[in-house]
Design a protein around this motif. Structure first.
Motif, PDB file in Angstrom:
ATOM      1  N   MET A 138       0.830  -1.205   0.000  1.00 32.53           N
ATOM      2  CA  MET A 138       0.000   0.000   0.000  1.00 32.53           C
ATOM      3  C   MET A 138       0.868   1.260   0.000  1.00 32.53           C
ATOM      4  O   MET A 138       0.544   2.239  -0.674  1.00 32.53           O
ATOM      5  CB  MET A 138      -0.948  -0.004   1.199  1.00 32.53           C
ATOM      6  CG  MET A 138      -2.022  -1.070   1.123  1.00 32.53           C
ATOM      7  SD  MET A 138      -3.163  -0.877  -0.271  1.00 32.53           S
ATOM      8  CE  MET A 138      -4.183   0.449   0.339  1.00 32.53           C
ATOM      9  N   GLU A 139       1.958   1.232   0.760  1.00 29.57           N
ATOM     10  CA  GLU A 139       2.866   2.386   0.763  1.00 29.57           C
ATOM     11  C   GLU A 139       3.544   2.551  -0.589  1.00 29.57           C
ATOM     12  O   GLU A 139       3.795   3.674  -1.024  1.00 29.57           O
ATOM     13  CB  GLU A 139       3.891   2.259   1.894  1.00 29.57           C
ATOM     14  CG  GLU A 139       3.276   2.531   3.262  1.00 29.57           C
ATOM     15  CD  GLU A 139       4.246   2.383   4.416  1.00 29.57           C
ATOM     16  OE1 GLU A 139       5.252   1.645   4.286  1.00 29.57           O
ATOM     17  OE2 GLU A 139       3.997   3.005   5.472  1.00 29.57           O
ATOM     18  N   GLY A 140       3.820   1.435  -1.270  1.00 33.13           N
ATOM     19  CA  GLY A 140       4.375   1.508  -2.622  1.00 33.13           C
ATOM     20  C   GLY A 140       3.394   2.175  -3.574  1.00 33.13           C
ATOM     21  O   GLY A 140       3.772   3.039  -4.374  1.00 33.13           O
ATOM     22  N   ALA A 141       2.132   1.793  -3.475  1.00 31.52           N
ATOM     23  CA  ALA A 141       1.088   2.397  -4.312  1.00 31.52           C
ATOM     24  C   ALA A 141       0.966   3.892  -4.006  1.00 31.52           C
ATOM     25  O   ALA A 141       0.812   4.716  -4.912  1.00 31.52           O
ATOM     26  CB  ALA A 141      -0.248   1.693  -4.080  1.00 31.52           C
ATOM     27  N   LEU A 142       1.062   4.231  -2.735  1.00 32.72           N
ATOM     28  CA  LEU A 142       0.987   5.626  -2.303  1.00 32.72           C
ATOM     29  C   LEU A 142       2.135   6.450  -2.897  1.00 32.72           C
ATOM     30  O   LEU A 142       1.922   7.567  -3.385  1.00 32.72           O
ATOM     31  CB  LEU A 142       1.019   5.658  -0.773  1.00 32.72           C
ATOM     32  CG  LEU A 142       0.577   6.878  -0.023  1.00 32.72           C
ATOM     33  CD1 LEU A 142      -0.724   7.453  -0.531  1.00 32.72           C
ATOM     34  CD2 LEU A 142       0.480   6.550   1.464  1.00 32.72           C
ATOM     35  N   LYS A 200      -4.718   3.278   9.350  1.00 30.96           N
ATOM     36  CA  LYS A 200      -5.624   2.388  10.098  1.00 30.96           C
ATOM     37  C   LYS A 200      -5.011   1.006  10.287  1.00 30.96           C
ATOM     38  O   LYS A 200      -5.125   0.406  11.360  1.00 30.96           O
ATOM     39  CB  LYS A 200      -6.970   2.272   9.390  1.00 30.96           C
ATOM     40  CG  LYS A 200      -7.841   3.500   9.508  1.00 30.96           C
ATOM     41  CD  LYS A 200      -9.132   3.341   8.724  1.00 30.96           C
ATOM     42  CE  LYS A 200      -9.941   4.626   8.744  1.00 30.96           C
ATOM     43  NZ  LYS A 200     -11.107   4.549   7.863  1.00 30.96           N
ATOM     44  N   THR A 201      -4.373   0.487   9.244  1.00 33.19           N
ATOM     45  CA  THR A 201      -3.769  -0.846   9.331  1.00 33.19           C
ATOM     46  C   THR A 201      -2.611  -0.837  10.319  1.00 33.19           C
ATOM     47  O   THR A 201      -2.472  -1.763  11.125  1.00 33.19           O
ATOM     48  CB  THR A 201      -3.299  -1.336   7.949  1.00 33.19           C
ATOM     49  OG1 THR A 201      -4.396  -1.270   7.036  1.00 33.19           O
ATOM     50  CG2 THR A 201      -2.782  -2.766   8.009  1.00 33.19           C
ATOM     51  N   LYS A 202      -1.800   0.215  10.285  1.00 37.58           N
ATOM     52  CA  LYS A 202      -0.680   0.318  11.232  1.00 37.58           C
ATOM     53  C   LYS A 202      -1.200   0.406  12.665  1.00 37.58           C
ATOM     54  O   LYS A 202      -0.660  -0.236  13.567  1.00 37.58           O
ATOM     55  CB  LYS A 202       0.189   1.538  10.921  1.00 37.58           C
ATOM     56  CG  LYS A 202       1.110   1.334   9.740  1.00 37.58           C
ATOM     57  CD  LYS A 202       1.966   2.566   9.502  1.00 37.58           C
ATOM     58  CE  LYS A 202       2.953   2.337   8.389  1.00 37.58           C
ATOM     59  NZ  LYS A 202       3.807   3.536   8.142  1.00 37.58           N
ATOM     60  N   ALA A 203      -2.261   1.172  12.869  1.00 37.29           N
ATOM     61  CA  ALA A 203      -2.830   1.320  14.216  1.00 37.29           C
ATOM     62  C   ALA A 203      -3.373  -0.024  14.710  1.00 37.29           C
ATOM     63  O   ALA A 203      -3.151  -0.408  15.864  1.00 37.29           O
ATOM     64  CB  ALA A 203      -3.929   2.372  14.208  1.00 37.29           C
ATOM     65  N   ARG A 204      -4.072  -0.744  13.826  1.00 39.98           N
ATOM     66  CA  ARG A 204      -4.617  -2.055  14.190  1.00 39.98           C
ATOM     67  C   ARG A 204      -3.499  -3.036  14.500  1.00 39.98           C
ATOM     68  O   ARG A 204      -3.561  -3.809  15.462  1.00 39.98           O
ATOM     69  CB  ARG A 204      -5.492  -2.574  13.049  1.00 39.98           C
ATOM     70  CG  ARG A 204      -6.202  -3.867  13.358  1.00 39.98           C
ATOM     71  CD  ARG A 204      -7.196  -4.284  12.277  1.00 39.98           C
ATOM     72  NE  ARG A 204      -6.791  -4.086  10.902  1.00 39.98           N
ATOM     73  CZ  ARG A 204      -5.974  -4.900  10.238  1.00 39.98           C
ATOM     74  NH1 ARG A 204      -5.446  -5.963  10.819  1.00 39.98           N
ATOM     75  NH2 ARG A 204      -5.661  -4.665   8.972  1.00 39.98           N
ATOM     76  N   THR A 205      -2.443  -3.005  13.696  1.00 34.20           N
ATOM     77  CA  THR A 205      -1.293  -3.892  13.884  1.00 34.20           C
ATOM     78  C   THR A 205      -0.610  -3.592  15.222  1.00 34.20           C
ATOM     79  O   THR A 205      -0.218  -4.517  15.931  1.00 34.20           O
ATOM     80  CB  THR A 205      -0.302  -3.721  12.713  1.00 34.20           C
ATOM     81  OG1 THR A 205      -0.990  -3.969  11.487  1.00 34.20           O
ATOM     82  CG2 THR A 205       0.854  -4.689  12.818  1.00 34.20           C
ATOM     83  N   ASN A 206      -0.474  -2.318  15.542  1.00 33.48           N
ATOM     84  CA  ASN A 206       0.173  -1.942  16.805  1.00 33.48           C
ATOM     85  C   ASN A 206      -0.657  -2.340  18.024  1.00 33.48           C
ATOM     86  O   ASN A 206      -0.103  -2.651  19.077  1.00 33.48           O
ATOM     87  CB  ASN A 206       0.460  -0.425  16.835  1.00 33.48           C
ATOM     88  CG  ASN A 206       1.595  -0.056  15.888  1.00 33.48           C
ATOM     89  OD1 ASN A 206       2.431  -0.886  15.558  1.00 33.48           O
ATOM     90  ND2 ASN A 206       1.596   1.178  15.434  1.00 33.48           N
ATOM     91  N   ARG A 207      -1.980  -2.350  17.882  1.00 30.71           N
ATOM     92  CA  ARG A 207      -2.848  -2.780  18.997  1.00 30.71           C
ATOM     93  C   ARG A 207      -2.697  -4.270  19.265  1.00 30.71           C
ATOM     94  O   ARG A 207      -2.867  -4.718  20.381  1.00 30.71           O
ATOM     95  CB  ARG A 207      -4.308  -2.460  18.683  1.00 30.71           C
ATOM     96  CG  ARG A 207      -4.695  -1.016  18.978  1.00 30.71           C
ATOM     97  CD  ARG A 207      -6.204  -0.833  19.030  1.00 30.71           C
ATOM     98  NE  ARG A 207      -6.898  -1.292  17.840  1.00 30.71           N
ATOM     99  CZ  ARG A 207      -7.157  -0.525  16.764  1.00 30.71           C
ATOM    100  NH1 ARG A 207      -6.757   0.723  16.726  1.00 30.71           N
ATOM    101  NH2 ARG A 207      -7.807  -1.027  15.730  1.00 30.71           N
ATOM    102  N   LYS A 208      -2.395  -5.039  18.213  1.00 32.87           N
ATOM    103  CA  LYS A 208      -2.245  -6.483  18.353  1.00 32.87           C
ATOM    104  C   LYS A 208      -0.999  -6.854  19.162  1.00 32.87           C
ATOM    105  O   LYS A 208      -0.946  -7.896  19.762  1.00 32.87           O
ATOM    106  CB  LYS A 208      -2.153  -7.157  16.976  1.00 32.87           C
ATOM    107  CG  LYS A 208      -3.425  -7.232  16.207  1.00 32.87           C
ATOM    108  CD  LYS A 208      -3.147  -7.929  14.882  1.00 32.87           C
ATOM    109  CE  LYS A 208      -4.366  -7.992  14.002  1.00 32.87           C
ATOM    110  NZ  LYS A 208      -4.038  -8.597  12.698  1.00 32.87           N
TER     111      LYS A 208
END
Length: 126
Positions: A69-73, A117-125
């Protein structure tokens, strides 16, 4: 969820349509001089986000998803730059590229939001 699946399908369609708009723009521009070099770069960066997004949908992990996703960005940011050069260099009238520039910025905002959002979710895990 169903909404999430629909959003993903819509983004696949939207990034494909974006790539097609970039290709049509390329076909309409001269095939010589500086404008050709810029438009060639634009084709490469403007068609990449859709492909990278499709790869991200098949990611093996959150880290893999974020990376794609960061590559696409990055490619969307680059596309925005090439579009600005076409406008600022007076190769294409701004009013003709305004809708494409707006779509570029909207896609950047969507992709950035998904990454955050994905980074935040990953960090909560963790």
């Amino acid at each position: 969820t169903k909404d999430n699946e629909k959003e993903l399908k819509d983004l696949k369609k939207r990034t494909k349509e974006y790539a097609l708009r970039i290709l049509r723009l390329y076909e309409s521009l001269p095939k010589y001089g500086a404008v050709h070099i810029v438009s060639h770069q634009l084709v490469r960066s403007g068609t990449s986000p859709g492909a990278q997004y499709r790869e991200a949908c098949r990611a093996k992990s959150d880290a893999d998803f974020i990376s794609k996703m960061e590559g696409a960005l990055q490619e969307l940011e680059e596309s925005g730059y090439w579009l600005e050069l076409l406008i600022d260099g007076s190769f294409v009238k701004e009013n003709l590229l305004k809708p494409l520039c707006e779509e570029t910025n909207e896609l950047i905002a969507i992709f950035a939001s998904i990454v955050i959002k994905t980074k935040a979710r990953t960090n909560r895990k963790k």
